[in-house]
Design a protein around this motif. Structure first.
Motif, short mmCIF file in Angstrom:
data_model
loop_
_atom_site.label_atom_id
_atom_site.label_comp_id
_atom_site.label_asym_id
_atom_site.label_seq_id
_atom_site.Cartn_x
_atom_site.Cartn_y
_atom_site.Cartn_z
N THR A 177 0.76 -1.36 0.05
CA THR A 177 0.23 -0.06 0.11
C THR A 177 0.97 1.21 -0.05
O THR A 177 0.25 2.52 0.27
N GLY A 178 2.15 0.98 -0.15
CA GLY A 178 3.07 2.12 -0.09
C GLY A 178 4.53 1.93 0.18
O GLY A 178 4.76 0.73 -0.15
N TRP A 179 5.19 2.91 0.51
CA TRP A 179 6.76 2.77 0.70
C TRP A 179 7.06 3.33 1.73
O TRP A 179 6.70 4.17 2.39
N LEU A 180 7.82 2.47 2.74
CA LEU A 180 8.46 3.27 4.06
C LEU A 180 10.26 3.23 3.64
O LEU A 180 10.75 2.24 3.21
N VAL A 181 10.61 4.37 4.14
CA VAL A 181 11.99 4.56 4.11
C VAL A 181 12.66 4.80 5.36
O VAL A 181 11.77 5.48 6.38
N PRO A 182 14.05 4.48 5.64
CA PRO A 182 14.46 5.09 7.09
C PRO A 182 14.24 6.45 7.26
O PRO A 182 14.30 7.28 6.18
N SER A 183 14.33 6.69 8.43
CA SER A 183 14.22 8.31 8.72
C SER A 183 15.43 9.09 8.28
O SER A 183 16.70 8.39 8.42
N ASN A 184 15.53 10.28 7.83
CA ASN A 184 16.67 11.00 7.65
C ASN A 184 17.33 10.50 6.45
O ASN A 184 18.86 10.55 6.51
N ASN A 185 16.93 9.81 5.59
CA ASN A 185 17.62 9.10 4.59
C ASN A 185 17.24 9.51 3.18
O ASN A 185 16.61 9.04 2.54
N ALA A 186 17.83 10.48 2.63
CA ALA A 186 17.89 11.26 1.28
C ALA A 186 17.75 10.16 0.18
O ALA A 186 17.09 10.31 -0.72
N GLU A 187 18.83 9.39 0.52
CA GLU A 187 19.18 8.47 -0.70
C GLU A 187 18.12 7.43 -0.97
O GLU A 187 17.62 7.15 -2.13
N LYS A 188 17.66 7.00 0.06
CA LYS A 188 16.74 5.75 0.09
C LYS A 188 15.45 6.51 -0.40
O LYS A 188 14.46 5.91 -1.46
N LEU A 189 15.17 7.78 -0.16
CA LEU A 189 13.86 8.65 -0.62
C LEU A 189 13.99 8.87 -1.94
O LEU A 189 12.94 8.51 -2.62
N ALA A 190 15.28 9.05 -2.44
CA ALA A 190 15.36 9.28 -4.14
C ALA A 190 15.10 8.30 -4.68
O ALA A 190 14.66 7.85 -5.78
#
Ligand code: UDP
Length: 393
Positions: free
Chosen positions: A321-334
């Motif tokens: 139902t979506g994506w989860l990324v670690p907090s404060n992690n711009a690379e994973k978000l990208a």
């Protein structure tokens, strides 16, 4: 059943939007007592929900207040407590929606002998609040409240860890009206034209501007995405975080992102704006108590990526139902942004599954039924005969 809701805030944060939705259901049998003028009062009036600004002097306790400051402000709030105590005698139950409202409502309930229910919207840790304020809410609710309604399991767990009585608690998630999030594709196109977003891949961030809401993480992530990817920031600095806003603009300049970023300020047309996005990113760097924006994105049928912390992990099933990324992690978000950009069909499938899920799991009818059950049982436990029957849900 007559309900006196209390909230200290003048502005529309997530807690106030929750209260707006609940109070709307009790329009004929409730009063919302506020401790400040502002956009929240205006919105309640606009929707014909009874509202009154109690003692015009705003209370000066803030998140970082020292004991001395808190005691000083308690001195100031004595007339307010007296006003609420007298007023609450006309109601069956007092519902407090913020910590400051709890201070007033708890003591007033002692005088008026009306049961108190507290809506808990905060994760009570020193990350967010001063030590005294972390202890204050459990201390007051353990002594004065009949029930505590927590907006997520994460909020409930933090409350208990801070010394709150687990037996008082019940988790009731925020509720939404799915129909309010339906918009037409003609509207989406028009908005995209107005905002000069045609042909762009738009990542929306819908939060007040505040360091822990992590808008800077999205800006950093943007630098790792194709030039076509644009960020839309919807929300304002509600609690004086102007320095952070300056930092964000500086970051945009430093990263050379001025033609890929738009700051729209606070907007009332969130569902329309969300529908004009290709992806919604919720980037809090500290655990989010609930995260209304996540459910709203699901109801707008837009894919959502959010930080894996706090109540958020109760809302999203990663990959389904979506994506989860670690907090404060711009690379994973990208990485997630680039994944959605590259595979729109998969994103659409996930967004549609999320919509089906959210429209059942977070429907306002279910939330209001549960709230009603709690309030009725509290009134019945006191042996009170309801003053007036309200809306039957
Ligand atoms: N919101 C809004 N206008 C804006 C930005 C945000 O109405 O410009 C709404 C958003 O749709 C959501 C709420 O504010 O319903 C924020 O709630 P959330 O739980 O995400 O965060 P909070 O403000 O409670 O920390």
């Amino acid at each position: 059943m007559k309900i006196l809701f209390l909230d200290h805030s003048g502005v529309l944060g997530g807690a106030e939007l929750f209260l707006l939705d609940v109070a709307r259901r009790y329009q004929d049998s409730c009063l919302v007592g506020l401790m400040a003028e502002g956009s929240f009062k205006a919105r309640l009036e606009q929707e014909h929900i009874p509202v009154r600004v109690l003692n015009k002097q705003a209370i000066a306790v803030n998140r970082d207040s020292s004991i001395w400051q808190s005691l000083m402000s308690l001195r100031q709030i004595v007339p307010l407590i007296a006003e609420v105590a007298a007023l609450s005698r006309e109601y069956d139950v007092i519902c407090t929606n913020t910590a400051k409202a709890l201070v007033v409502g708890a003591i007033a309930s002692l005088f008026s002998r009306r049961p108190l229910v507290h809506f808990l919207h905060d994760i009570l840790t020193v990350e967010h609040f001063s030590q005294i304020n972390v202890r204050l809410v459990p201390g007051l609710t353990n002594r004065f409240a009949a029930r505590v309604i927590a907006n997520s399991k994460a909020t409930q767990t933090a409350f208990v860890s801070a010394g709150g009585n687990a037996k008082l608690t019940e988790v009731i998630y925020n509720g939404f009206v799915p129909e309010r999030f339906q918009t037409s594709s003609a509207n989406e196109l028009q908005l995209r034209q107005e905002l000069e977003l045609e042909g762009r891949f738009v990542v929306g961030n819908f939060s007040r501007l505040s360091p822990w809401k992590g808008q800077h993480v999205l800006l950093e992530a943007l630098a790792h995405c194709p030039d076509n990817v644009t960020a839309l920031f919807v929300g304002d600095a509600l609690f004086g975080e102007d320095e952070y806003v300056d930092c964000l603009h500086q970051q945009v300049a430093e990263l050379g992102l001025h033609d890929r970023v738009k700051f729209l300020g606070f907007r009332a047309d969130v569902s329309e704006l969300m529908s004009a996005c290709d992806l919604v990113a919720h980037t809090s760097t500290s655990p989010e108590p609930f995260g209304r924006v996540i459910v709203e994105a699901m109801l707008c049928q837009r894919p959502i990526v959010a930080t894996a912390a706090g109540g958020v992990v109760e809302l999203i099933e990663p990959g389904a139902t979506g994506w989860l990324v670690p907090s404060n992690n711009a690379e994973k978000l990208a990485e997630v942004i680039n994944e959605c950009y590259a595979d729109p069909d998969r994103s659409t499938a996930i967004a549609q599954r999320a919509y089906q899920y959210a429209s059942q799991a977070f429907h306002l009818d279910g939330t209001c039924q549960k709230v009603t059950q709690v309030l009725e049982s509290v009134v019945a436990d006191q042996g009170l005969t309801p003053i007036q029957t309200g809306t039957v849900l």
